[in-house]
Design a protein around this motif. Structure first.
Motif, PDB file in Angstrom:
ATOM      1  N   ASN A  51      -3.291  10.790  46.934  1.00  0.00           N
ATOM      2  CA  ASN A  51      -2.198  10.073  47.591  1.00  0.00           C
ATOM      3  C   ASN A  51      -2.022   8.675  46.992  1.00  0.00           C
ATOM      4  O   ASN A  51      -0.901   8.196  46.812  1.00  0.00           O
ATOM      5  CB  ASN A  51      -2.465   9.965  49.098  1.00  0.00           C
ATOM      6  CG  ASN A  51      -2.400  11.312  49.787  1.00  0.00           C
ATOM      7  OD1 ASN A  51      -1.844  12.265  49.243  1.00  0.00           O
ATOM      8  ND2 ASN A  51      -2.975  11.401  50.979  1.00  0.00           N
ATOM      9  N   ALA A  52      -3.149   8.027  46.709  1.00  0.00           N
ATOM     10  CA  ALA A  52      -3.084   6.689  46.104  1.00  0.00           C
ATOM     11  C   ALA A  52      -2.449   6.760  44.711  1.00  0.00           C
ATOM     12  O   ALA A  52      -1.579   5.950  44.368  1.00  0.00           O
ATOM     13  CB  ALA A  52      -4.489   6.096  46.026  1.00  0.00           C
ATOM     14  N   ILE A  53      -2.877   7.733  43.927  1.00  0.00           N
ATOM     15  CA  ILE A  53      -2.322   7.900  42.570  1.00  0.00           C
ATOM     16  C   ILE A  53      -0.819   8.161  42.647  1.00  0.00           C
ATOM     17  O   ILE A  53      -0.030   7.610  41.870  1.00  0.00           O
ATOM     18  CB  ILE A  53      -3.052   9.053  41.843  1.00  0.00           C
ATOM     19  CG1 ILE A  53      -4.511   8.672  41.562  1.00  0.00           C
ATOM     20  CG2 ILE A  53      -2.337   9.403  40.533  1.00  0.00           C
ATOM     21  CD1 ILE A  53      -5.390   9.846  41.134  1.00  0.00           C
ATOM     22  N   ALA A  54      -0.419   8.983  43.623  1.00  0.00           N
ATOM     23  CA  ALA A  54       1.003   9.357  43.745  1.00  0.00           C
ATOM     24  C   ALA A  54       1.890   8.152  44.052  1.00  0.00           C
ATOM     25  O   ALA A  54       3.080   8.169  43.739  1.00  0.00           O
ATOM     26  CB  ALA A  54       1.159  10.414  44.834  1.00  0.00           C
ATOM     27  N   THR A  55       1.321   7.116  44.667  1.00  0.00           N
ATOM     28  CA  THR A  55       2.117   5.924  44.961  1.00  0.00           C
ATOM     29  C   THR A  55       2.025   4.889  43.841  1.00  0.00           C
ATOM     30  O   THR A  55       2.574   3.789  43.972  1.00  0.00           O
ATOM     31  CB  THR A  55       1.662   5.246  46.278  1.00  0.00           C
ATOM     32  OG1 THR A  55       0.329   4.760  46.104  1.00  0.00           O
ATOM     33  CG2 THR A  55       1.721   6.198  47.450  1.00  0.00           C
ATOM     34  N   GLY A  56       1.331   5.224  42.765  1.00  0.00           N
ATOM     35  CA  GLY A  56       1.189   4.285  41.651  1.00  0.00           C
ATOM     36  C   GLY A  56       0.223   3.154  41.947  1.00  0.00           C
ATOM     37  O   GLY A  56       0.340   2.069  41.374  1.00  0.00           O
ATOM     38  N   ALA A  57      -0.730   3.395  42.831  1.00  0.00           N
ATOM     39  CA  ALA A  57      -1.685   2.338  43.218  1.00  0.00           C
ATOM     40  C   ALA A  57      -2.544   1.897  42.036  1.00  0.00           C
ATOM     41  O   ALA A  57      -2.777   2.660  41.095  1.00  0.00           O
ATOM     42  CB  ALA A  57      -2.587   2.855  44.337  1.00  0.00           C
ATOM     43  N   GLU A  58      -3.021   0.653  42.134  1.00  0.00           N
ATOM     44  CA  GLU A  58      -3.922   0.131  41.114  1.00  0.00           C
ATOM     45  C   GLU A  58      -5.200   0.979  41.089  1.00  0.00           C
ATOM     46  O   GLU A  58      -5.596   1.546  42.099  1.00  0.00           O
ATOM     47  CB  GLU A  58      -4.301  -1.327  41.414  1.00  0.00           C
ATOM     48  CG  GLU A  58      -3.134  -2.267  41.579  1.00  0.00           C
ATOM     49  CD  GLU A  58      -2.687  -2.390  43.028  1.00  0.00           C
ATOM     50  OE1 GLU A  58      -2.477  -1.347  43.691  1.00  0.00           O
ATOM     51  OE2 GLU A  58      -2.551  -3.525  43.496  1.00  0.00           O
ATOM     52  N   GLU A  59      -5.841   0.911  39.927  1.00  0.00           N
ATOM     53  CA  GLU A  59      -7.065   1.700  39.722  1.00  0.00           C
ATOM     54  C   GLU A  59      -8.117   1.437  40.798  1.00  0.00           C
ATOM     55  O   GLU A  59      -8.747   2.351  41.324  1.00  0.00           O
ATOM     56  CB  GLU A  59      -7.636   1.315  38.365  1.00  0.00           C
ATOM     57  CG  GLU A  59      -8.425   2.364  37.700  1.00  0.00           C
ATOM     58  CD  GLU A  59      -8.442   2.121  36.210  1.00  0.00           C
ATOM     59  OE1 GLU A  59      -7.798   2.902  35.499  1.00  0.00           O
ATOM     60  OE2 GLU A  59      -9.089   1.154  35.762  1.00  0.00           O
ATOM     61  N   ARG A  60      -8.298   0.173  41.131  1.00  0.00           N
ATOM     62  CA  ARG A  60      -9.330  -0.197  42.130  1.00  0.00           C
ATOM     63  C   ARG A  60      -9.036   0.438  43.483  1.00  0.00           C
ATOM     64  O   ARG A  60      -9.959   0.776  44.233  1.00  0.00           O
ATOM     65  CB  ARG A  60      -9.429  -1.719  42.254  1.00  0.00           C
ATOM     66  CG  ARG A  60      -8.159  -2.330  42.795  1.00  0.00           C
ATOM     67  CD  ARG A  60      -8.163  -3.838  42.846  1.00  0.00           C
ATOM     68  NE  ARG A  60      -6.878  -4.306  43.348  1.00  0.00           N
ATOM     69  CZ  ARG A  60      -6.573  -4.389  44.642  1.00  0.00           C
ATOM     70  NH1 ARG A  60      -7.465  -4.039  45.552  1.00  0.00           N
ATOM     71  NH2 ARG A  60      -5.386  -4.822  45.016  1.00  0.00           N
ATOM     72  N   LEU A  61      -7.752   0.585  43.805  1.00  0.00           N
ATOM     73  CA  LEU A  61      -7.411   1.171  45.103  1.00  0.00           C
ATOM     74  C   LEU A  61      -7.515   2.695  45.078  1.00  0.00           C
ATOM     75  O   LEU A  61      -7.773   3.313  46.113  1.00  0.00           O
ATOM     76  CB  LEU A  61      -6.017   0.727  45.539  1.00  0.00           C
ATOM     77  CG  LEU A  61      -5.952  -0.711  46.070  1.00  0.00           C
ATOM     78  CD1 LEU A  61      -4.523  -1.093  46.425  1.00  0.00           C
ATOM     79  CD2 LEU A  61      -6.861  -0.877  47.292  1.00  0.00           C
ATOM     80  N   VAL A  62      -7.304   3.292  43.922  1.00  0.00           N
ATOM     81  CA  VAL A  62      -7.561   4.737  43.809  1.00  0.00           C
ATOM     82  C   VAL A  62      -9.057   4.974  44.047  1.00  0.00           C
ATOM     83  O   VAL A  62      -9.445   5.893  44.775  1.00  0.00           O
ATOM     84  CB  VAL A  62      -7.141   5.273  42.426  1.00  0.00           C
ATOM     85  CG1 VAL A  62      -7.556   6.731  42.277  1.00  0.00           C
ATOM     86  CG2 VAL A  62      -5.632   5.106  42.227  1.00  0.00           C
TER      87      VAL A  62
END
Ligand code: FE2
Length: 199
Positions: A51-62
Motif C-alpha cells: 500500500n505504501a509503495i502504491a502511493t509512491g511513499a518514500e523508501e523509509r516509509l515503505v
C-alpha cells in the motif's frame, strides 16, 4: 585481503535484513494478525508495504509500513496479554527494537501508529466504523479515542503525519486474497533503510 568499508556495510545490512526475514518467515507466517484477523502477520506486513509503495511513499516509509507490527513478533507474550485484556504496547516494543539499526524516520511513525488510530477516531467521524473488529477492540486497551488536548499535542509532533499515513496503509492491509509483492523486493527497501550497522 581485508573487506572494504562498503563491503562491511553491505554485509551488516544483509545480516540485519536476514534476521528480520527470519522473524517473518517463522512466527510471522504462523501467527494470525492480532490473533483474530484473517491474515497472518507476514501477509499483513507485505500488504502494508504494498500500500505504501502504491502511493509512491518514500523508501523509509515503505520500510516502516512493512515493519510496523514487528513488536508482535518480538514479544510473543503480547497476544496473551491482549486476550487477557491488557495492552502489550507492540508499537513501543517494535520501535525500540528497530532503533538499534534504523533511523527515527523509520521507527517513529511505527511508535506513533497506534496513537494515529486514536487520533483518527477523534477527528474523522466515519473512521471508527471502518476499523476491523479487532482494531476496535484494541482501541479501548490502547487508551481509547483521543481527547481534544491530546489531538493538538499529536498534531504538533514531528512524525504524526507519517504515522497517520502508515495507519491508513495498515487499516487496508488485511485482505486474505490480494496478491502479495515479492518478499525479496520488499526486503530491498529494508536493506536500504538500515542506518546503523551495529554488529
Ligand atoms: Fe498493523
Amino acid at each position: 585481503m581485508e573487506a572494504s568499508a562498503t563491503e562491511n556495510d553491505a554485509a551488516a545490512r544483509q545480516v540485519i535484513a536476514d534476521h528480520i526475514r527470519t522473524l517473518f518467515e517463522g512466527h510471522g507466517s504462523r501467527q494470525w494478525y492480532d490473533g483474530y484477523e484473517a491474515v497472518s502477520q507476514t501477509r499483513h506486513a507485505l500488504q502494508c508495504a504494498q500500500n505504501a509503495i502504491a502511493t509512491g511513499a518514500e523508501e523509509r516509509l515503505v520500510s516502516a509500513a512493512f515493519l510496523h507490527d514487528i513488536g508482535h513478533l518480538i514479544d510473543l507474550n503480547g497476544r496473551d496479554k491482549f486476550q487477557s485484556g491488557s495492552d502489550a504496547q507492540h508499537e513501543e516494543v517494535g520501535a525500540n527494537w528497530l532503533g538499534q539499526w534504523f533511523p527515527p524516520s523509520v521507527t517513529e511513525p511505527i511508535r506513533w501508529h497506534v496513537a494515529a488510530k486514536r487520533y483518527l477516531c477523534a477527528t474523522e467521524p466515519s473512521y471508527h466504523a471502518s476499523l476491523s473488529l479487532v482494531s476496535q477492540r484494541s482501541l479501548a486497551l490502547q487508551g481509547g479515542v483521543m481527547f481534544a488536548g491530546e489531538c493538538m499535542a499529536f498534531e504538533k509532533m514531528r512524525f504524526s503525519a507519517d504515522a497517520i499515513r502508515l495507519r491508513r496503509w495498515d487499516d487496508h492491509a488485511k485482505d486474505p486474497e490480494k496478491p502479495l509483492p515479492d518478499f525479496q523486493d520488499v526486503m530491498a527497501y529494508i536493506i536500504r533503510s538500515v542506518h546503523v550497522p551495529a554488529i
